[in-house]
Enzyme design. Sequence first.
Site, PDB file in Angstrom:
ATOM      1  N   LYS A 176      -7.192  -7.746  18.644  1.00 21.50           N
ATOM      2  CA  LYS A 176      -8.471  -7.783  17.915  1.00 21.50           C
ATOM      3  C   LYS A 176      -9.633  -7.587  18.925  1.00 21.50           C
ATOM      4  CE  LYS A 176      -7.280 -11.432  14.532  1.00 21.50           C
ATOM      5  NZ  LYS A 176      -7.822 -10.651  13.468  1.00 21.50           N
ATOM      6  N   ARG A 214       1.639 -14.080   7.971  1.00 23.20           N
ATOM      7  CA  ARG A 214       2.860 -13.695   7.028  1.00 23.20           C
ATOM      8  C   ARG A 214       4.187 -13.943   7.517  1.00 23.20           C
ATOM      9  NH1 ARG A 214       0.344  -8.065   5.497  1.00 23.20           N
ATOM     10  NH2 ARG A 214      -1.608  -9.043   6.412  1.00 23.20           N
TER      11      ARG A 214
HETATM   12  N1  BES Z   1      -6.115 -14.273  10.933  1.00 26.14           N
HETATM   13  C1  BES Z   1      -6.239 -13.023  10.363  1.00 26.14           C
HETATM   14  C2  BES Z   1      -7.244 -12.677   9.021  1.00 26.14           C
HETATM   15  C3  BES Z   1      -8.581 -13.406   9.398  1.00 26.14           C
HETATM   16  C4  BES Z   1      -9.489 -12.448   9.476  1.00 26.14           C
HETATM   17  C5  BES Z   1      -8.875 -14.575   9.046  1.00 26.14           C
HETATM   18  C6  BES Z   1     -10.714 -13.013   9.387  1.00 26.14           C
HETATM   19  C7  BES Z   1     -10.147 -15.441   8.863  1.00 26.14           C
HETATM   20  C8  BES Z   1     -11.415 -14.271   9.235  1.00 26.14           C
HETATM   21  C9  BES Z   1      -4.930 -12.340  10.058  1.00 26.14           C
HETATM   22  O1  BES Z   1      -3.964 -12.883  10.998  1.00 26.14           O
HETATM   23  C10 BES Z   1      -5.173 -10.900  10.557  1.00 26.14           C
HETATM   24  O2  BES Z   1      -5.606 -10.589  11.676  1.00 26.14           O
HETATM   25  N2  BES Z   1      -5.010 -10.021   9.549  1.00 26.14           N
HETATM   26  C11 BES Z   1      -5.158  -8.591   9.515  1.00 26.14           C
HETATM   27  C12 BES Z   1      -3.919  -8.015   8.811  1.00 26.14           C
HETATM   28  C13 BES Z   1      -3.990  -6.429   8.940  1.00 26.14           C
HETATM   29  C14 BES Z   1      -3.520  -6.185  10.452  1.00 26.14           C
HETATM   30  C15 BES Z   1      -3.001  -5.886   8.089  1.00 26.14           C
HETATM   31  C16 BES Z   1      -6.428  -8.387   8.989  1.00 26.14           C
HETATM   32  O3  BES Z   1      -6.797  -8.937   8.108  1.00 26.14           O
HETATM   33  O4  BES Z   1      -7.262  -7.520   9.613  1.00 26.14           O
HETATM   34 ZN    ZN Z   2      -3.692 -12.057  12.922  1.00 26.31          ZN
END
Ligand code: BES
Ligand code: ZN
Length: 580
Positions: A351, A425
């Site tokens: 990230k 997931r």
């Molecule tokens: N934990 C994150 C989602 C999240 C984002 C929670 C902001 C709370 C606030 C999750 O694991 C994630 O990073 N999801 C990705 C999925 C994508 C790579 C398909 C996302 O939402 O960007």
């Molecule tokens: Zn994530």
Amino acid sequence: MLPFRGTPARGALRHRPPPRPRRRRLMRRCARRPARSASPIAFLPSEPCPAMLLPCVRSVAARRLARDVPRACSCSAQGPSPRGYSRGAAGKGLVLGVYSSEKDDGAAQLTSAGDAFDRLVSGKLRALLSLCGPPLKKGKTRIFHGLHQDFPSVAVVGLGKKNAGINEQENWNEGKENIRTAVAVGCRQIQDLEIPCVEVDPCGDAQAAAEGAVLGLHEYNELKQKKKPVVTPQLHGSAESEAWQKGVIYAEGQNLARYLMEAPANYITPIKFAEHIEQKLRSFSNVKVHIRQESWITAQEMGAFLSVAKGSAEPPIFLEIHYLGSANTDDSPLVFVGKGVTFDSGGISLKPSSGMDAMRADMGGAATVCSAIVTAAALNLPLNIIGLAPLCENMPSGKANKPGDVVRAKNGKTIQVDNTDAEGRLLLADALCYAHNFNARAIVNAATLTGAMDVALGSAATGVFTNSSWLWTHLYEASILTGDRVWRMPLFEHYTKQVTDCPLADVSNIGKYSRAGGACTAAAFLKEFVTASHWAHLDIAGVMSNKDEVPYLRKGMAGRPTRTLVEFAARLSQDSHNAK
Ligand code: BES
Ligand code: ZN
Ligand code: ZN
């Protein structure tokens, strides 16, 4: 200062006329030495000072004040700091509600507790309220000092319309929300004055008032040397004490989730999380907590969960809670499952660093479901609940998942890990498979799963994806009461196709059209691991934290929707319909 001697019993004080002779003595003394100290009536700096207003106000209220209030009034802007006021040994804060006026005269419409207090102080509260500015708007406060010896400071808060009930547009009970907000604001004012105890007007709904007080005062202070003063809220009066207590328990449940989510990831590691919850449940004889180690997870063939965990030096934990609240311990349980990523760096699909610290709350699903079970146990809800929380970190390392890797979940399905940041997931896939071992009445999972959920609904509501309208109705009705709302989202085949069209495995962990409908493709992915006919996935990413949207929560991790989960479980415990 009011010269108090001793503290008469509270009941006795309530029915006794105010100590007029003593006040007159005090007034004479103040008149002789006007600038010496705080008068019995003082206002916060932003408020007009009544004594200063007296010459230009010609109402009954003003005449009464002219009689009873000493002319030497010291606004706290010039006078001593709040610490300087003597509060007496029994000095407490008091929060009272006031409805917005229905009449043109703008006269304050006090609650019954406000009315009783006003009588106790010979109508001075009403008089001051009409003197010190326009009628109080919803959520706005005025603070009065020195009205009564038991309550050196009284915060009066606007409750909005008197008979506000369910608002069909907003999908919540507006009256309850107004009470939560008003009480939270009033209690914080008392906290700013460093008064350690506050009595709270039940405002006609003691549960909502208690929730406002306990949620509104909560702050994560754990690691600071200088902490906010601790304020203990109590119910003002003796009616509705059961409802008050219920509200305290609901709010403390949410505060537990907030605490776990706010704490830094080096403090709440998977094992620390599990131990914290175990400690909270230790005193309940009808609760069993299993802290499953990595060897157990391996034996369970939870390959998807393990693939995420192996990227971190911190060992994974699978937390399993059994709460047996039903008279029949064999009754089918409600199964809660919560995503427990104690830190989500994204892994190899790292990230951006800005804002990454918020990913310490990526165990919000685990925090809310476990806190809901702690709360259900405290309320002794008559149903069985099982809580499951796969806990690990998502870190980049030489052992971490790489984009394109294929892993095998507990049900045998293979998963192509196209993005290592879509890790939640993977944990949930295995935990959901495991959840099918318990002949569940319903399986409900909560997860801070997708940024896309935040894009879709923001912090207004939790997104609910469910294959059961029965389950949806219970969640929805629960959320109207709690004000922590839910909104139904689609589980269309349309999205399933986008995750099952996968080059190397049965399913991909991201949708093939990248970001489009991200929350929906994530839900469709989870659905591949569910055969139960009453399942709901709650994507709580949008409600994970609070800036100022929910006025009775301070800025920080929100612990939402713990109270909705508790209310939902309470409703299920009353539902004779066997959903299976
Ligand atoms: N934990 C994150 C989602 C999240 C984002 C929670 C902001 C709370 C606030 C999750 O694991 C994630 O990073 N999801 C990705 C999925 C994508 C790579 C398909 C996302 O939402 O960007
Ligand atoms: Zn994530
Ligand atoms: Zn995550």
